[in-house]
Design a protein around this motif. Structure first.
Motif, PDB file in Angstrom:
ATOM      1  N   SER A 182      21.811 -28.984  20.614  1.00 49.11           N
ATOM      2  CA  SER A 182      20.646 -28.161  20.843  1.00 49.11           C
ATOM      3  C   SER A 182      20.039 -27.639  19.502  1.00 49.11           C
ATOM      4  O   SER A 182      20.997 -27.512  18.586  1.00 49.11           O
ATOM      5  N   GLU A 183      18.904 -27.445  19.482  1.00 46.16           N
ATOM      6  CA  GLU A 183      18.167 -26.796  18.358  1.00 46.16           C
ATOM      7  C   GLU A 183      17.426 -25.597  19.197  1.00 46.16           C
ATOM      8  O   GLU A 183      16.280 -25.685  19.892  1.00 46.16           O
ATOM      9  N   MET A 184      17.994 -24.431  19.100  1.00 46.46           N
ATOM     10  CA  MET A 184      17.352 -23.088  19.586  1.00 46.46           C
ATOM     11  C   MET A 184      17.225 -22.048  18.882  1.00 46.46           C
ATOM     12  O   MET A 184      18.377 -21.483  18.455  1.00 46.46           O
ATOM     13  N   GLY A 185      15.953 -21.765  18.199  1.00 45.36           N
ATOM     14  CA  GLY A 185      15.851 -20.358  17.721  1.00 45.36           C
ATOM     15  C   GLY A 185      16.119 -20.589  16.068  1.00 45.36           C
ATOM     16  O   GLY A 185      15.646 -21.739  15.606  1.00 45.36           O
ATOM     17  N   GLY A 186      16.602 -19.524  15.425  1.00 47.05           N
ATOM     18  CA  GLY A 186      16.584 -19.467  14.035  1.00 47.05           C
ATOM     19  C   GLY A 186      16.079 -18.211  13.496  1.00 47.05           C
ATOM     20  O   GLY A 186      16.781 -17.181  13.856  1.00 47.05           O
ATOM     21  N   CYS A 187      15.177 -18.105  12.475  1.00 49.03           N
ATOM     22  CA  CYS A 187      14.683 -16.584  12.082  1.00 49.03           C
ATOM     23  C   CYS A 187      15.666 -16.036  11.235  1.00 49.03           C
ATOM     24  O   CYS A 187      15.400 -14.718  11.115  1.00 49.03           O
ATOM     25  N   SER A 188      16.729 -16.573  10.890  1.00 47.38           N
ATOM     26  CA  SER A 188      17.998 -15.762  10.023  1.00 47.38           C
ATOM     27  C   SER A 188      18.591 -14.700  11.012  1.00 47.38           C
ATOM     28  O   SER A 188      19.109 -13.615  10.266  1.00 47.38           O
ATOM     29  N   HIS A 189      18.468 -14.316  12.195  1.00 44.80           N
ATOM     30  CA  HIS A 189      19.093 -13.559  13.074  1.00 44.80           C
ATOM     31  C   HIS A 189      19.214 -14.235  14.483  1.00 44.80           C
ATOM     32  O   HIS A 189      18.822 -15.228  14.767  1.00 44.80           O
ATOM     33  N   LEU A 190      20.075 -13.309  15.159  1.00 43.18           N
ATOM     34  CA  LEU A 190      20.476 -13.585  16.473  1.00 43.18           C
ATOM     35  C   LEU A 190      19.311 -13.090  17.530  1.00 43.18           C
ATOM     36  O   LEU A 190      18.910 -12.040  17.578  1.00 43.18           O
ATOM     37  N   GLN A 191      19.007 -14.298  18.525  1.00 44.17           N
ATOM     38  CA  GLN A 191      17.719 -13.749  19.181  1.00 44.17           C
ATOM     39  C   GLN A 191      18.178 -14.191  20.669  1.00 44.17           C
ATOM     40  O   GLN A 191      18.902 -14.809  21.187  1.00 44.17           O
ATOM     41  N   SER A 192      18.351 -12.778  21.522  1.00 46.32           N
ATOM     42  CA  SER A 192      18.854 -12.788  22.737  1.00 46.32           C
ATOM     43  C   SER A 192      18.155 -13.749  23.616  1.00 46.32           C
ATOM     44  O   SER A 192      19.089 -14.457  24.263  1.00 46.32           O
ATOM     45  N   ASN A 193      17.036 -14.382  23.499  1.00 40.58           N
ATOM     46  CA  ASN A 193      16.596 -15.159  24.456  1.00 40.58           C
ATOM     47  C   ASN A 193      16.991 -16.611  24.113  1.00 40.58           C
ATOM     48  O   ASN A 193      17.336 -17.611  24.949  1.00 40.58           O
ATOM     49  N   MET A 194      17.123 -16.784  22.932  1.00 44.79           N
ATOM     50  CA  MET A 194      17.927 -18.325  22.300  1.00 44.79           C
ATOM     51  C   MET A 194      19.072 -18.224  22.813  1.00 44.79           C
ATOM     52  O   MET A 194      19.873 -19.278  23.056  1.00 44.79           O
ATOM     53  N   LEU A 195      20.054 -17.099  22.573  1.00 44.99           N
ATOM     54  CA  LEU A 195      21.272 -16.943  22.917  1.00 44.99           C
ATOM     55  C   LEU A 195      21.580 -17.377  24.299  1.00 44.99           C
ATOM     56  O   LEU A 195      22.361 -18.262  24.918  1.00 44.99           O
ATOM     57  N   TRP A 196      20.623 -17.086  25.195  1.00 42.37           N
ATOM     58  CA  TRP A 196      20.694 -17.200  26.657  1.00 42.37           C
ATOM     59  C   TRP A 196      20.441 -18.690  26.929  1.00 42.37           C
ATOM     60  O   TRP A 196      21.179 -19.410  27.468  1.00 42.37           O
TER      61      TRP A 196
END
Length: 315
Positions: A182-196
């Motif tokens: 998977s490739e989901m998110g980024g931005c140097s931090h943990l994103q709750s929607n991408m974690l889901w």
């Protein structure tokens, strides 16, 4: 693990093996790059929450496989500068990162039927949620893999022929492993929607291959688009400056349209540099660093496809 140049004795990489019943063996990887957080946290939560009595098969879970990079929060290892996902060449020079790669290729991959490798776009970009599969050219296996990818049901379903080179997927496929990621998110931090999205993809894979029944929270169906991509869909910054991206990942874009502007506040008289999309497609990722450097990725555009076209492309 010894490495005289850096005085390192042991890298204690966490690994959990969960076994019950007679199903397949699945390797779940996170932290191949240390600045990607959704995968490691998704697998940490899985280990805390899984009901072993419902398991039918074996899970090998490595949420921080490139441990030095994970601890440093960097894409590559601070020990040797090694990028784990570029370290699988059999002729690679010995280093801590290469030894981790060889442990995977020589010990772990031969045990496995499936692999799911969780990634994000790391510190430099934000990636619209996509699950992918490496296609081998074996029509029957590829049909089954694309059926599984369809069931995983991420917003983007990405298929492409397996990358030939020093990559983990190439080695895994050589051992007969069906390789998802998977490739989901980024931005140097943990994103709750991408974690889901990351957790959902893993659990839906495990359900489809009859390893772990699906919980109700992951059962809904999302709109999904088939995609494929090449280097030709990437835009790189031609010089330094501050990027203003014109669209968010997930948008359809057209060739020639304005993709972004690069401003140079240090030279205020200089007009912003215009970036234009090189082709029609789906904008899958954009840079999130604010200030970009010459040669850094600013946009990634992939081609909309179909299940049938992806199958044909791998044959």
């Amino acid at each position: 693990m010894e490495h005289a140049d850096i005085g390192l004795d042991i890298i204690q990489i966490p690994i959990s093996v969960l076994n019950n019943g007679s199903g397949p063996t699945v390797l779940l990887l996170g932290g191949v790059h240390g600045d990607e957080y959704e995968g490691p946290v998704a697998l940490t939560r899985l280990l805390a929450e899984i009901d072993l009595e419902r398991l039918s098969g074996r899970l090998i879970v490595m949420p921080a496989v490139n441990l030095p990079a994970v601890l440093a929060g960097t894409r590559s290892s601070p020990l040797d500068g090694g990028n784990l996902n570029r370290s699988f060449s059999p002729t690679a020079t010995d280093s801590p990162t290469v030894r981790i790669a060889r442990y995977l290729s020589d010990v772990i991959f031969p045990l496995c039927d499936y692999c799911f490798d969780s990634h994000t776009a790391g510190s430099c970009a934000n990636h619209y949620p996509a699950a992918y599969v490496s296609l081998t050219g074996d029509r029957a296996k590829d049909m089954a893999a694309l059926d599984t990818l369809e069931y995983i049901n991420s917003p983007l379903s990405w298929g492409q022929p397996v990358l030939d080179g020093p990559f983990s997927e190439w080695v895994a496929v050589e051992h007969g492993v069906t390789y998802f990621g998977s490739e989901m998110g980024g931005c140097s931090h943990l994103q709750s929607n991408m974690l889901w999205h990351s957790e959902r993809a893993i659990y839906r894979l495990l359900d489809h291959i009859k390893v772990l029944p699906l919980d109700e929270q992951w059962s809904g169906t999302l709109e999904s688009r088939w995609i494929t991509g090449t280097q030709g869909g990437m835009i790189y910054a031609p010089n330094n400056g501050v990027l203003l991206a014109m669209h968010e990942p997930g948008n359809n874009v057209r060739s020639g349209d304005l993709a972004g502007l690069i401003y140079t506040p240090e030279i205020p008289s200089q007009a912003p540099l215009e970036l234009h999309y090189p082709k029609d497609g789906i904008l899958t990722a954009t840079a999130t660093t604010g200030r970009v450097k010459r040669g850094s990725l600013t946009h990634w555009i992939m081609d909309e496809s179909s299940k049938e076209a992806l199958l044909a492309s791998a044959s």
